[in-house]
Design a protein around this motif. Sequence first.
Motif, PDB file in Angstrom:
ATOM      1  N   ILE A 184       0.852  -1.203   0.000  1.00 59.91           N
ATOM      2  CA  ILE A 184       0.000   0.000   0.000  1.00 59.91           C
ATOM      3  C   ILE A 184       0.886   1.251   0.000  1.00 59.91           C
ATOM      4  O   ILE A 184       0.646   2.212  -0.732  1.00 59.91           O
ATOM      5  N   LYS A 185       1.945   1.199   0.805  1.00 57.99           N
ATOM      6  CA  LYS A 185       2.846   2.364   0.882  1.00 57.99           C
ATOM      7  C   LYS A 185       3.535   2.583  -0.473  1.00 57.99           C
ATOM      8  O   LYS A 185       3.702   3.717  -0.919  1.00 57.99           O
ATOM      9  N   TYR A 186       3.898   1.492  -1.122  1.00 54.98           N
ATOM     10  CA  TYR A 186       4.548   1.604  -2.428  1.00 54.98           C
ATOM     11  C   TYR A 186       3.628   2.343  -3.405  1.00 54.98           C
ATOM     12  O   TYR A 186       4.055   3.223  -4.148  1.00 54.98           O
ATOM     13  N   LEU A 187       2.345   1.982  -3.368  1.00 55.77           N
ATOM     14  CA  LEU A 187       1.388   2.637  -4.273  1.00 55.77           C
ATOM     15  C   LEU A 187       1.242   4.112  -3.912  1.00 55.77           C
ATOM     16  O   LEU A 187       1.212   4.984  -4.779  1.00 55.77           O
ATOM     17  N   ILE A 194      -2.290   9.446  -6.926  1.00 54.98           N
ATOM     18  CA  ILE A 194      -2.886   8.436  -6.038  1.00 54.98           C
ATOM     19  C   ILE A 194      -3.901   9.088  -5.087  1.00 54.98           C
ATOM     20  O   ILE A 194      -4.902   8.467  -4.711  1.00 54.98           O
ATOM     21  N   ASP A 195      -3.673  10.358  -4.730  1.00 56.91           N
ATOM     22  CA  ASP A 195      -4.596  10.993  -3.779  1.00 56.91           C
ATOM     23  C   ASP A 195      -5.948  11.361  -4.402  1.00 56.91           C
ATOM     24  O   ASP A 195      -6.867  11.776  -3.697  1.00 56.91           O
ATOM     25  N   LYS A 196      -6.069  11.148  -5.704  1.00 64.61           N
ATOM     26  CA  LYS A 196      -7.389  11.385  -6.329  1.00 64.61           C
ATOM     27  C   LYS A 196      -8.335  10.215  -6.047  1.00 64.61           C
ATOM     28  O   LYS A 196      -9.533  10.303  -6.299  1.00 64.61           O
ATOM     29  N   ALA A 197      -7.776   9.097  -5.587  1.00 61.51           N
ATOM     30  CA  ALA A 197      -8.615   7.911  -5.315  1.00 61.51           C
ATOM     31  C   ALA A 197      -8.377   7.427  -3.887  1.00 61.51           C
ATOM     32  O   ALA A 197      -7.351   7.725  -3.283  1.00 61.51           O
ATOM     33  N   ILE A 198      -9.367   6.700  -3.381  1.00 64.09           N
ATOM     34  CA  ILE A 198      -9.210   6.056  -2.069  1.00 64.09           C
ATOM     35  C   ILE A 198      -8.608   4.672  -2.322  1.00 64.09           C
ATOM     36  O   ILE A 198      -9.069   3.952  -3.213  1.00 64.09           O
ATOM     37  N   ILE A 199      -7.601   4.314  -1.542  1.00 69.17           N
ATOM     38  CA  ILE A 199      -7.050   2.949  -1.657  1.00 69.17           C
ATOM     39  C   ILE A 199      -7.876   2.047  -0.741  1.00 69.17           C
ATOM     40  O   ILE A 199      -8.155   2.390   0.416  1.00 69.17           O
ATOM     41  N   SER A 200      -8.277   0.895  -1.278  1.00 69.40           N
ATOM     42  CA  SER A 200      -9.107  -0.016  -0.496  1.00 69.40           C
ATOM     43  C   SER A 200      -8.385  -1.337  -0.225  1.00 69.40           C
ATOM     44  O   SER A 200      -7.716  -1.879  -1.105  1.00 69.40           O
ATOM     45  N   ALA A 201      -8.555  -1.833   1.000  1.00 66.33           N
ATOM     46  CA  ALA A 201      -7.967  -3.134   1.374  1.00 66.33           C
ATOM     47  C   ALA A 201      -9.064  -4.188   1.314  1.00 66.33           C
ATOM     48  O   ALA A 201     -10.134  -4.018   1.915  1.00 66.33           O
ATOM     49  N   HIS A 202      -8.801  -5.262   0.580  1.00 68.44           N
ATOM     50  CA  HIS A 202      -9.777  -6.370   0.479  1.00 68.44           C
ATOM     51  C   HIS A 202      -8.972  -7.639   0.744  1.00 68.44           C
ATOM     52  O   HIS A 202      -8.238  -8.110  -0.119  1.00 68.44           O
ATOM     53  N   CYS A 203      -9.091  -8.160   1.964  1.00 71.55           N
ATOM     54  CA  CYS A 203      -8.200  -9.261   2.345  1.00 71.55           C
ATOM     55  C   CYS A 203      -8.971 -10.544   2.621  1.00 71.55           C
ATOM     56  O   CYS A 203     -10.043 -10.519   3.219  1.00 71.55           O
ATOM     57  N   HIS A 204      -8.375 -11.643   2.210  1.00 72.74           N
ATOM     58  CA  HIS A 204      -8.947 -12.961   2.506  1.00 72.74           C
ATOM     59  C   HIS A 204      -8.125 -13.616   3.608  1.00 72.74           C
ATOM     60  O   HIS A 204      -6.993 -13.221   3.890  1.00 72.74           O
ATOM     61  N   ASN A 205      -8.733 -14.631   4.217  1.00 75.36           N
ATOM     62  CA  ASN A 205      -8.213 -15.103   5.502  1.00 75.36           C
ATOM     63  C   ASN A 205      -7.552 -16.484   5.442  1.00 75.36           C
ATOM     64  O   ASN A 205      -7.507 -17.180   6.446  1.00 75.36           O
ATOM     65  N   ILE A 215      -5.515  -3.914   8.810  1.00 73.77           N
ATOM     66  CA  ILE A 215      -5.023  -2.857   9.704  1.00 73.77           C
ATOM     67  C   ILE A 215      -3.677  -2.318   9.191  1.00 73.77           C
ATOM     68  O   ILE A 215      -3.436  -1.104   9.179  1.00 73.77           O
ATOM     69  N   ALA A 216      -2.822  -3.232   8.697  1.00 75.95           N
ATOM     70  CA  ALA A 216      -1.538  -2.779   8.130  1.00 75.95           C
ATOM     71  C   ALA A 216      -1.801  -1.839   6.954  1.00 75.95           C
ATOM     72  O   ALA A 216      -1.084  -0.852   6.755  1.00 75.95           O
ATOM     73  N   ALA A 217      -2.868  -2.139   6.197  1.00 75.41           N
ATOM     74  CA  ALA A 217      -3.189  -1.312   5.019  1.00 75.41           C
ATOM     75  C   ALA A 217      -3.560   0.118   5.428  1.00 75.41           C
ATOM     76  O   ALA A 217      -3.050   1.084   4.856  1.00 75.41           O
ATOM     77  N   ILE A 218      -4.436   0.251   6.438  1.00 75.74           N
ATOM     78  CA  ILE A 218      -4.840   1.632   6.798  1.00 75.74           C
ATOM     79  C   ILE A 218      -3.670   2.390   7.431  1.00 75.74           C
ATOM     80  O   ILE A 218      -3.541   3.589   7.263  1.00 75.74           O
ATOM     81  N   LYS A 219      -2.799   1.646   8.111  1.00 78.92           N
ATOM     82  CA  LYS A 219      -1.633   2.320   8.707  1.00 78.92           C
ATOM     83  C   LYS A 219      -0.674   2.824   7.627  1.00 78.92           C
ATOM     84  O   LYS A 219       0.169   3.663   7.874  1.00 78.92           O
ATOM     85  N   ASN A 220      -0.819   2.271   6.424  1.00 84.65           N
ATOM     86  CA  ASN A 220       0.072   2.679   5.332  1.00 84.65           C
ATOM     87  C   ASN A 220      -0.631   3.495   4.254  1.00 84.65           C
ATOM     88  O   ASN A 220      -0.101   3.673   3.176  1.00 84.65           O
ATOM     89  N   GLY A 221      -1.838   3.951   4.552  1.00 87.15           N
ATOM     90  CA  GLY A 221      -2.460   4.891   3.618  1.00 87.15           C
ATOM     91  C   GLY A 221      -3.766   4.470   2.985  1.00 87.15           C
ATOM     92  O   GLY A 221      -4.366   5.253   2.230  1.00 87.15           O
ATOM     93  N   ALA A 222      -4.246   3.238   3.249  1.00 79.68           N
ATOM     94  CA  ALA A 222      -5.555   2.862   2.696  1.00 79.68           C
ATOM     95  C   ALA A 222      -6.647   3.628   3.442  1.00 79.68           C
ATOM     96  O   ALA A 222      -6.514   3.915   4.635  1.00 79.68           O
ATOM     97  N   GLY A 223      -7.736   3.939   2.737  1.00 77.97           N
ATOM     98  CA  GLY A 223      -8.817   4.704   3.362  1.00 77.97           C
ATOM     99  C   GLY A 223     -10.116   3.924   3.446  1.00 77.97           C
ATOM    100  O   GLY A 223     -11.121   4.431   3.939  1.00 77.97           O
TER     101      GLY A 223
END
Length: 387
Positions: A184-187, A194-205, A215-223
């Motif tokens: 996420i941070k790389y993106l 990139i700030d024109k869009a919200i980054i979304s985390a979609h994780c499988h378990n 949680i790692a995603a939002i800490k690195n910029g996902a919204g």
Amino acid sequence: MQQRIQIFDTTLRDGEQVPGCGLTKSKKLELAKHLEALGVDVIEAGFPISSPGDFQSVRLLAKEIKDASICGLSRAVKKDIECAAEALKGAARPRIHTGLGTSDQHVFTKLKMTHEEVIAKAKECVTYAKNFVDDVEFYAEDAGRTDNEFLAQVVEAAIAAGATVVNIPDTTGFCMPEVYGAKIKYLKDNVKDIDKAIISAHCHNDLGLATANSIAAIKNGAGQIECTINGIGERAGNTSLEEVVMIMKKHEWMGFETGIDSKLLYPISRMVSETMHMPVQPNKAIVGANAFSHSSGIHQDGVIKNKDNYEIIDPYEVGVNKSSIILTARSGRAALNFRLAEIGVNLSKDELEETYQQFLTMADEINVVEDDDLKHLVKNYNHVFSK
Ligand code: KIV
Ligand code: ZN
């Protein structure tokens, strides 16, 4: 000032894909109304092209739900996008979710395309979807296993075409939290606009890491976090909504908040479990039957002295009436005394000692000792029970 994280609920799409979890139109609407009341920002209502029934369901939710965006899934295929757009007509806030695979695994063995063709397709599907709705979410399927440099090119193309949200799914649940967070941070660091869009985390378990990865995603910029009630979803499931919401609540220091009314978490968990025929494992975090019950003597003694000794969440906060002390052969005198007092029985020290010995014999035999068993144990003391 807390950052508001968007909660994208996909119980009715990724969750509903699970065999046995299928919903009728009216059941979908009923659950959607509860999701709306819970405060989710987006409801992924279904995959309209997949069946006439799912098309009708998305159409119904689009008409009835006003406080959350209604989203329809599509492949990067024109007829899918047209079908999603048609189903979403009349929605207060329609969103089309379109995209394709980006990992080499998907690109070369499933899609049989080149990298250049994938980038062109990403641009094309977003551009096409923008003809119907303003809010277009692009997904890069299997982003978790996609090379970051290529992923950045695809995401950049999607944003240039007008994507408002870019979804970075860990489709196979493969990533470790530090790897997913770094992706996420790389993106964030490498994608133009990139700030024109919200980054979304979609994780499988698949490795039990969906919550940690989100949680790692939002800490690195996902919204935005995509999640389901009780974590239901393909294979080992998706990120569990109740877990990410309570993590943000309990760890305010991270600086995130959501619009979720946490007191509705337990009731909606029960409802989803019953309606979708999917039992909740008893030790499931937040909503499992044992999440607020204490059974070992040491813990029971501690919690009777002060709940904070063993409870990090007030059960009331998630809609559970109260925590419980379960009486088993591992329970001590303090727990027995506490449960007796709850049914209005107060014993002397000697009476308690005698009852405790009988209790242990009984608990060894029947495992869990309930109120009626307790009443039986103390019947010779002539107490009037309060319940
Ligand atoms: O897991 C996944 O990649 C998906 C996409 C369709 C968003 O569910
Ligand atoms: Zn998924």
